[in-house]
Design an enzyme around this catalytic site. Structure first.
Site, PDB file in Angstrom:
ATOM      1  N   ASN A  13      23.926 123.817 -10.623  1.00 35.25           N
ATOM      2  CA  ASN A  13      24.996 123.342 -11.503  1.00 35.25           C
ATOM      3  C   ASN A  13      24.511 123.126 -12.929  1.00 35.25           C
ATOM      4  O   ASN A  13      25.144 123.560 -13.899  1.00 35.25           O
ATOM      5  CB  ASN A  13      25.578 122.022 -10.976  1.00 35.25           C
ATOM      6  CG  ASN A  13      26.356 122.187  -9.695  1.00 35.25           C
ATOM      7  OD1 ASN A  13      26.812 123.281  -9.382  1.00 35.25           O
ATOM      8  ND2 ASN A  13      26.518 121.102  -8.957  1.00 35.25           N
ATOM      9  N   LYS A  39      13.967 133.243  -3.202  1.00 28.93           N
ATOM     10  CA  LYS A  39      15.154 133.545  -2.392  1.00 28.93           C
ATOM     11  C   LYS A  39      16.378 133.838  -3.259  1.00 28.93           C
ATOM     12  O   LYS A  39      17.339 134.452  -2.789  1.00 28.93           O
ATOM     13  CB  LYS A  39      15.450 132.386  -1.436  1.00 28.93           C
ATOM     14  CG  LYS A  39      15.895 131.100  -2.104  1.00 28.93           C
ATOM     15  CD  LYS A  39      16.173 130.010  -1.084  1.00 28.93           C
ATOM     16  CE  LYS A  39      16.660 128.730  -1.772  1.00 28.93           C
ATOM     17  NZ  LYS A  39      16.930 127.650  -0.799  1.00 28.93           N
ATOM     18  N   SER A  40      16.356 133.402  -4.520  1.00 28.13           N
ATOM     19  CA  SER A  40      17.470 133.672  -5.432  1.00 28.13           C
ATOM     20  C   SER A  40      17.176 134.827  -6.384  1.00 28.13           C
ATOM     21  O   SER A  40      17.962 135.097  -7.293  1.00 28.13           O
ATOM     22  CB  SER A  40      17.796 132.421  -6.254  1.00 28.13           C
ATOM     23  OG  SER A  40      18.253 131.380  -5.426  1.00 28.13           O
ATOM     24  N   CYS A 134      21.166 110.832 -16.123  1.00 28.95           N
ATOM     25  CA  CYS A 134      22.481 111.089 -16.716  1.00 28.95           C
ATOM     26  C   CYS A 134      23.196 109.814 -17.158  1.00 28.95           C
ATOM     27  O   CYS A 134      23.787 109.757 -18.240  1.00 28.95           O
ATOM     28  CB  CYS A 134      23.355 111.876 -15.744  1.00 28.95           C
ATOM     29  SG  CYS A 134      23.361 111.238 -14.058  1.00 28.95           S
ATOM     30  N   GLN A 161      29.951 106.839 -11.040  1.00 28.94           N
ATOM     31  CA  GLN A 161      29.289 108.128 -11.197  1.00 28.94           C
ATOM     32  C   GLN A 161      29.887 109.199 -10.279  1.00 28.94           C
ATOM     33  O   GLN A 161      30.061 108.996  -9.079  1.00 28.94           O
ATOM     34  CB  GLN A 161      27.784 107.985 -10.948  1.00 28.94           C
ATOM     35  CG  GLN A 161      27.121 107.098 -11.992  1.00 28.94           C
ATOM     36  CD  GLN A 161      25.640 106.896 -11.782  1.00 28.94           C
ATOM     37  OE1 GLN A 161      25.146 105.764 -11.852  1.00 28.94           O
ATOM     38  NE2 GLN A 161      24.903 107.965 -11.525  1.00 28.94           N
ATOM     39  N   GLY A 165      26.735 114.502  -9.861  1.00 27.41           N
ATOM     40  CA  GLY A 165      25.402 113.950 -10.078  1.00 27.41           C
ATOM     41  C   GLY A 165      24.496 114.124  -8.869  1.00 27.41           C
ATOM     42  O   GLY A 165      23.277 114.024  -8.979  1.00 27.41           O
ATOM     43  N   LYS A 218      16.142 102.965 -12.717  1.00 31.15           N
ATOM     44  CA  LYS A 218      15.962 103.994 -13.745  1.00 31.15           C
ATOM     45  C   LYS A 218      16.641 103.607 -15.049  1.00 31.15           C
ATOM     46  O   LYS A 218      16.073 103.782 -16.136  1.00 31.15           O
ATOM     47  CB  LYS A 218      16.556 105.331 -13.267  1.00 31.15           C
ATOM     48  CG  LYS A 218      15.801 106.035 -12.164  1.00 31.15           C
ATOM     49  CD  LYS A 218      16.604 107.265 -11.738  1.00 31.15           C
ATOM     50  CE  LYS A 218      16.019 107.923 -10.510  1.00 31.15           C
ATOM     51  NZ  LYS A 218      16.865 109.046 -10.029  1.00 31.15           N
ATOM     52  N   ARG A 239      28.842 105.371  -6.721  1.00 34.35           N
ATOM     53  CA  ARG A 239      29.341 106.749  -6.592  1.00 34.35           C
ATOM     54  C   ARG A 239      30.836 106.700  -6.320  1.00 34.35           C
ATOM     55  O   ARG A 239      31.290 105.946  -5.461  1.00 34.35           O
ATOM     56  CB  ARG A 239      28.623 107.480  -5.459  1.00 34.35           C
ATOM     57  CG  ARG A 239      28.910 108.977  -5.422  1.00 34.35           C
ATOM     58  CD  ARG A 239      28.224 109.711  -6.555  1.00 34.35           C
ATOM     59  NE  ARG A 239      26.792 109.815  -6.375  1.00 34.35           N
ATOM     60  CZ  ARG A 239      25.947 110.250  -7.297  1.00 34.35           C
ATOM     61  NH1 ARG A 239      26.404 110.598  -8.495  1.00 34.35           N
ATOM     62  NH2 ARG A 239      24.653 110.328  -7.065  1.00 34.35           N
ATOM     63  N   HIS A 246      30.823 110.868 -15.669  1.00 35.43           N
ATOM     64  CA  HIS A 246      30.386 109.513 -15.344  1.00 35.43           C
ATOM     65  C   HIS A 246      31.063 108.513 -16.280  1.00 35.43           C
ATOM     66  O   HIS A 246      31.201 108.760 -17.486  1.00 35.43           O
ATOM     67  CB  HIS A 246      28.875 109.361 -15.528  1.00 35.43           C
ATOM     68  CG  HIS A 246      28.053 110.020 -14.462  1.00 35.43           C
ATOM     69  ND1 HIS A 246      28.585 110.684 -13.390  1.00 35.43           N
ATOM     70  CD2 HIS A 246      26.691 110.109 -14.323  1.00 35.43           C
ATOM     71  CE1 HIS A 246      27.600 111.158 -12.641  1.00 35.43           C
ATOM     72  NE2 HIS A 246      26.449 110.811 -13.180  1.00 35.43           N
TER      73      HIS A 246
END
Length: 345
Positions: A13, A39-40, A134, A161, A165, A218, A239, A246
Site C-alpha cells: 500500500n 516472489k513479486s 503515522c 486510526q 495502518g 511510539k 483502531r 487517521h
C-alpha cells in the site's frame, strides 16, 4: 538532470503510494525502479503514465541509485538498509526499525529538517533516515508551530486510526467483515484481536509492562525526539472501522497563554497544515474527506477551561500519505533543496 530513485516494497500500500506521490509532486526523477521480494519479481506497478516491473531486492545494484524509499517492514530494513546505505545511496525508511537509534535522524520536514545538514556532514553516517509512525507525523506537524509560540508542557491525545495502518490485511478484514455481517456471516478476527467492523479496538501493536501499547509508546518517544524532549505526552491509540485516514483528539497544555483564535491564525500559516474550523454543521474535516490530500487538517480548535493555557484540537490526515509515503518523499525533497546530496554516478 534528475535523480535515480528505488522504491523497496513497491507492491504494498505505502510503496504504491510512494510511486504515486513521486509522480504527483513532479519529483525530479531520471529513472525509477520498483523493488520487491523475489516472489513479486515481474509484478507490474504504476508510476505516472508508465508501468514498472518489479525487480528482485537481492539482485538489485543500489550503487547506481540516489534514493531508496524503503517500505518493506522492519525485518527487511534491519537487514538491507545498512547494506544499501553503504553503497552511498540514501535510505529513507518507513518502518520502525531505525526510529529510536540515536545515530539515525527521525524527520518530519515541516518540523526538524534543519537536522539533516548536520547528519549529512558526518563522515561516518549510515545514510539512513527514518520516517516516524503515522500517528506521530500528523501530530507533530500541528504541535510545532504552536510550540514555537507558546511552548507546550503536556499533550493528551486519543487516536482514531484507520485499518490501512495495518496494511492490506487490515483493509481486507474490515471489507470482508462488513460484507459478512450483512449476510449474517459471523465475523472472524484474524489481523485484529476483535471484530473491527462496526466496532472500535483500543489496542494497536503489543502491550508493554507499563500497560501502554507500543503504538502509544511510539508517539511519546518520537514526539520527544522530533520536537522537544521536555514535552510530556500520553496517548490512547484506537483502531476504528475506517479504511484510510487517521484522526486525533488532542488536548494541549502550554506554558504561555494562547487563545483559540491565535492558534487558528498560527496554524493557517503553518507548513503542511490546513485549518477547516467553522462552528456549524459540517464545519470540520473527517477521514473520508482527507483521503488523497497532502495536508494535515485541523478543526474544532477551542480553549480548555479546565486548565490554564489549554487548547483542544481535532487533527485528521491521510495516513498513507503524510503518515508514510508523502513524508518520505518530502525528506528526499529537503535533501535536494538544501543541496545536501550528490547524484550517483
Amino acid at each position: 538532470m534528475g535523480y535515480k530513485v528505488a522504491v523497496v516494497g513497491a507492491t504494498g500500500n505505502v510503496g504504491r503510494e510512494m510511486l504515486s506521490i513521486l509522480d504527483e509532486r513532479q519529483f525530479p526523477v531520471d529513472e525509477c525502479f520498483a523493488i520487491a521480494s523475489r516472489k513479486s519479481m515481474g509484478v507490474e506497478v504504476s508510476f505516472g503514465d508508465k508501468t514498472l516491473k518489479c525487480q528482485d531486492l537481492e539482485q538489485f545494484d543500489f550503487s547506481k541509485v540516489d534514493f531508496c524509499l524503503m517500505s518493506a517492514g522492519s525485518a527487511v530494513s534491519k537487514d538491507w538498509s545498512p547494506k544499501i546505505g553503504a553503497t552511498g545511496c540514501i535510505v529513507i525508511d518507513n518502518s520502525s526499525c531505525w526510529r529510536y537509534d540515536p545515530e539515525v535522524p527521525l524527520i518530519v520536514p515541516e518540523v526538524n529538517a534543519n537536522v539533516l545538514a548536520d547528519y549529512m556532514a558526518r563522515p561516518n553516517r549510515r545514510n539512513i533516515i527514518a520516517n516516524p509512525n503515522c500517528s506521530t507525523a500528523q501530530l507533530v506537524v500541528v504541535l510545532k508551530p504552536l510550540h514555537d509560540v507558546a511552548k507546550i508542557k503536556r499533550v493528551v491525545v486519543a487516536t482514531y486510526q484507520s485499518v490501512s495502518g495495518a496494511g492490506k490485511e487490515g483493509l481486507d478484514e474490515l471489507w470482508n467483515q462488513t460484507k459478512g455481517i450483512f449476510v449474517t456471516d459471523a465475523p472472524t478476527p484474524k489481523k485484529f484481536t476483535k471484530q473491527i467492523a462496526f466496532n472500535v479496538i483500543p489496542h494497536i501493536d503489543v502491550f508493554m509492562d507499563s500497560g501502554d501499547t507500543k503504538e502509544e509508546w511510539k508517539m511519546v518517544v518520537e514526539t520527544k525526539k522530533i520536537l522537544d524532549p521536555k514535552i510530556k505526552l500520553t496517548a490512547t491509540c484506537v483502531r476504528v472501522p475506517v479504511f484510510v485516514g487517521h484522526s486525533e483528539a488532542v488536548n494541549i497544555e502550554f506554558e504561555q497563554p494562547i487563545s483559540a483564535e491565535e492558534a487558528r491564525e498560527i496554524l493557517r500559516e503553518a507548513p503542511g497544515c490546513m485549518v477547516v474550523d467553522k462552528r456549524e454543521n459540517g464545519g470540520y474535516v473527517t477521514p473520508v474527506e482527507c483521503v488523497g490530500d497532502f495536508a494535515t487538517f485541523i478543526s474544532r480548535i477551542r480553549e480548555d477551561a479546565t486548565i490554564d493555557n489549554g487548547l483542544n484540537l481535532w487533527v485528521v490526515s491521510d495516513n498513507l500519505r503524510k503518515g508514510a509515503a508523502l513524508n518520505a518523499v518530502q525528506i528526499a525533497e529537503s535533501l535536494i533543496n538544501r543541496g545536501l546530496i550528490k547524484k550517483a554516478a
